[in-house]
Design a protein around this motif. Sequence first.
Motif, PDB file in Angstrom:
ATOM      1  N   LEU A 290     -25.156 -17.094 -36.215  1.00  0.00           N
ATOM      2  CA  LEU A 290     -23.855 -17.581 -35.735  1.00  0.00           C
ATOM      3  C   LEU A 290     -23.389 -18.815 -36.486  1.00  0.00           C
ATOM      4  O   LEU A 290     -22.260 -19.269 -36.308  1.00  0.00           O
ATOM      5  CB  LEU A 290     -23.943 -17.898 -34.233  1.00  0.00           C
ATOM      6  N   SER A 291     -24.253 -19.370 -37.331  1.00  0.00           N
ATOM      7  CA  SER A 291     -23.887 -20.569 -38.074  1.00  0.00           C
ATOM      8  C   SER A 291     -22.843 -20.238 -39.130  1.00  0.00           C
ATOM      9  O   SER A 291     -22.855 -19.158 -39.727  1.00  0.00           O
ATOM     10  CB  SER A 291     -25.133 -21.167 -38.735  1.00  0.00           C
ATOM     11  N   GLY A 292     -21.947 -21.176 -39.379  1.00  0.00           N
ATOM     12  CA  GLY A 292     -20.940 -20.978 -40.419  1.00  0.00           C
ATOM     13  C   GLY A 292     -21.535 -20.888 -41.807  1.00  0.00           C
ATOM     14  O   GLY A 292     -20.884 -20.427 -42.742  1.00  0.00           O
ATOM     15  N   ARG A 293     -22.779 -21.346 -41.966  1.00  0.00           N
ATOM     16  CA  ARG A 293     -23.426 -21.323 -43.276  1.00  0.00           C
ATOM     17  C   ARG A 293     -24.150 -20.012 -43.549  1.00  0.00           C
ATOM     18  O   ARG A 293     -24.682 -19.825 -44.636  1.00  0.00           O
ATOM     19  CB  ARG A 293     -24.448 -22.463 -43.369  1.00  0.00           C
ATOM     20  N   HIS A 294     -24.203 -19.125 -42.552  1.00  0.00           N
ATOM     21  CA  HIS A 294     -25.073 -17.958 -42.664  1.00  0.00           C
ATOM     22  C   HIS A 294     -24.739 -17.086 -43.877  1.00  0.00           C
ATOM     23  O   HIS A 294     -25.642 -16.640 -44.597  1.00  0.00           O
ATOM     24  CB  HIS A 294     -24.977 -17.120 -41.390  1.00  0.00           C
ATOM     25  N   ALA A 295     -23.455 -16.859 -44.114  1.00  0.00           N
ATOM     26  CA  ALA A 295     -23.074 -15.938 -45.198  1.00  0.00           C
ATOM     27  C   ALA A 295     -23.483 -16.450 -46.564  1.00  0.00           C
ATOM     28  O   ALA A 295     -23.702 -15.666 -47.490  1.00  0.00           O
ATOM     29  CB  ALA A 295     -21.568 -15.697 -45.165  1.00  0.00           C
ATOM     30  N   ASP A 296     -23.612 -17.765 -46.724  1.00  0.00           N
ATOM     31  CA  ASP A 296     -23.933 -18.343 -48.032  1.00  0.00           C
ATOM     32  C   ASP A 296     -25.373 -18.824 -48.123  1.00  0.00           C
ATOM     33  O   ASP A 296     -25.738 -19.500 -49.086  1.00  0.00           O
ATOM     34  CB  ASP A 296     -22.996 -19.523 -48.328  1.00  0.00           C
ATOM     35  N   THR A 297     -26.176 -18.507 -47.131  1.00  0.00           N
ATOM     36  CA  THR A 297     -27.570 -18.956 -47.130  1.00  0.00           C
ATOM     37  C   THR A 297     -28.473 -17.786 -47.496  1.00  0.00           C
ATOM     38  O   THR A 297     -28.513 -16.788 -46.779  1.00  0.00           O
ATOM     39  CB  THR A 297     -27.970 -19.503 -45.750  1.00  0.00           C
ATOM     40  N   PRO A 298     -29.197 -17.891 -48.613  1.00  0.00           N
ATOM     41  CA  PRO A 298     -30.068 -16.774 -48.994  1.00  0.00           C
ATOM     42  C   PRO A 298     -31.226 -16.651 -48.019  1.00  0.00           C
ATOM     43  O   PRO A 298     -31.694 -17.648 -47.451  1.00  0.00           O
ATOM     44  CB  PRO A 298     -30.564 -17.179 -50.395  1.00  0.00           C
ATOM     45  N   PRO A 299     -31.692 -15.426 -47.775  1.00  0.00           N
ATOM     46  CA  PRO A 299     -32.828 -15.261 -46.860  1.00  0.00           C
ATOM     47  C   PRO A 299     -34.088 -15.891 -47.433  1.00  0.00           C
ATOM     48  O   PRO A 299     -34.306 -15.895 -48.643  1.00  0.00           O
ATOM     49  CB  PRO A 299     -32.970 -13.731 -46.753  1.00  0.00           C
ATOM     50  N   THR A 300     -34.880 -16.445 -46.556  1.00  0.00           N
ATOM     51  CA  THR A 300     -36.133 -17.065 -46.981  1.00  0.00           C
ATOM     52  C   THR A 300     -37.269 -16.063 -46.844  1.00  0.00           C
ATOM     53  O   THR A 300     -37.239 -15.168 -45.994  1.00  0.00           O
ATOM     54  CB  THR A 300     -36.444 -18.311 -46.134  1.00  0.00           C
ATOM     55  N   ALA A 301     -38.261 -16.236 -47.686  1.00  0.00           N
ATOM     56  CA  ALA A 301     -39.416 -15.349 -47.622  1.00  0.00           C
ATOM     57  C   ALA A 301     -40.197 -15.607 -46.334  1.00  0.00           C
ATOM     58  O   ALA A 301     -40.351 -16.753 -45.900  1.00  0.00           O
ATOM     59  CB  ALA A 301     -40.314 -15.574 -48.833  1.00  0.00           C
ATOM     60  N   GLY A 302     -40.678 -14.548 -45.725  1.00  0.00           N
ATOM     61  CA  GLY A 302     -41.460 -14.693 -44.507  1.00  0.00           C
ATOM     62  C   GLY A 302     -42.844 -15.249 -44.798  1.00  0.00           C
ATOM     63  O   GLY A 302     -43.312 -15.240 -45.948  1.00  0.00           O
ATOM     64  N   PRO A 303     -43.537 -15.734 -43.788  1.00  0.00           N
ATOM     65  CA  PRO A 303     -44.877 -16.285 -44.002  1.00  0.00           C
ATOM     66  C   PRO A 303     -45.884 -15.185 -44.318  1.00  0.00           C
ATOM     67  O   PRO A 303     -45.693 -14.017 -43.955  1.00  0.00           O
ATOM     68  CB  PRO A 303     -45.189 -16.957 -42.663  1.00  0.00           C
TER      69      PRO A 303
END
Length: 446
Positions: A290-303
């Motif tokens: 729901l964050s406004g930054r979501h569309a421009d934030t690349p997914p992070t690798a899982g642990p």
Amino acid sequence: MNDFHDSEDDAYTCRDARTFEALPPARGRSFAATWWGQAWLKALEDTALDTQQLKLGRRHARAGAVGAVSVRPGRITAVVQDRDHTAHRSDVLVQELGAADWDRLLDMVADRAGHIAALLDRDMPPQLVEDAAAAGVELLPGIGDLEPSCDCEAWDHCAHTAALCYQLARLLDQDPFVLLLLRGRGEEELLGELQERSAARAQAYVADPDEAPEGSDASLAENGVVAAEAFAAQEGLAQLPAPPPRVDGPCAVPALGGGAPPAPGIDVPALEFLIADTAERAGRQLAEALSGRHADTPPTAGPTVSEDAVRLASAGPPTAVAARLATGSGRDAKGLAAAVRAWRQGGPAGLAVLEEEWTPGAEELARATTRLATAWPDAADRPRMRVTRNRWTVVGTGAQLRLGRDGRWWPYCKEQGQWLPSGPADEDPATALASLLGAVKGADTE
């Protein structure tokens, strides 16, 4: 880009300048928490020739010696006081973007709603800077882009201009529009231009579908009905549901069992723990979506499996679950406790510093040696250390600094024959070691 502004008579309107009140002392904290604030400091530290002046500048900034900071296109200004309270007018000049640069930048941002949303949320996603660079516009300063000027008449960055730069990094953390103002556009003017360009593009797409970007509603009008028009024409057509509400925290974990004995092989406490962890992670993922930054934030690798076991253990599971996590991750109880302690200090990076021993390359070693040599202005205060790969142990004490692969220093202390993390990382080795040396007096030594 235009030349540096070096004239005191440059005419700027009030809209083109902002003044920030003096910030309180920053003892015990890093100056930049955001990646763009850190990029600003890297430009300073890569440019300055005298690392001793940088060290003194950090000390001035930490002590609150920098007064109100004035920011306007091409220049930041503040009065910085020495220890003897002598005041110095200090300026740092930054190249402004030229008109053509701003045209390219604004066109690029106007075409990407996610970039506009991120800026309005006081965020500067890496994609915005990368897209700007692809358009030929460098937003963040590089080597040589910060030009010092101080009435102490130093020819390079002095302690006063360095302190001003460190203080500005804190302001950049709070508001990336400060950087854009330095590059030549104030927030009000920039957002107004973006709004005009976005509206003009929308109007052009409706008027001439052939000019619309491939895949837009207007470009598809010849082969179908524009979705917005279809919804407008159909009264009573079901509307899309509203986005789910933000969840501040996971709900209470349901009690399992209801008085009936569990089926064979079902570990009720472990299952309840996993339900709680799943609810917490789902809530966090929803907040990110729901964050406004979501569309421009690349997914992070899982642990990894090992990292996830430590993450779960750091949440304080039942004893039996903790034992299973230790076994499943290849650790004993003592090893899992140390890993949990490292995770709580720094997540995956903290865990890596605990469990990895690596040899810095020549450039990394030279940079680390310089940092250590300049961290204590008085050589008599500098502790004697013995270095083994990426670990610097203070001779005669149970204190140690470990260099992370990201260049930060992690404090460690020796407890009952085991080296354990004792605090968060810091870019300054003296700061990382300061509280540790007091804590280890009388503790284990080698």
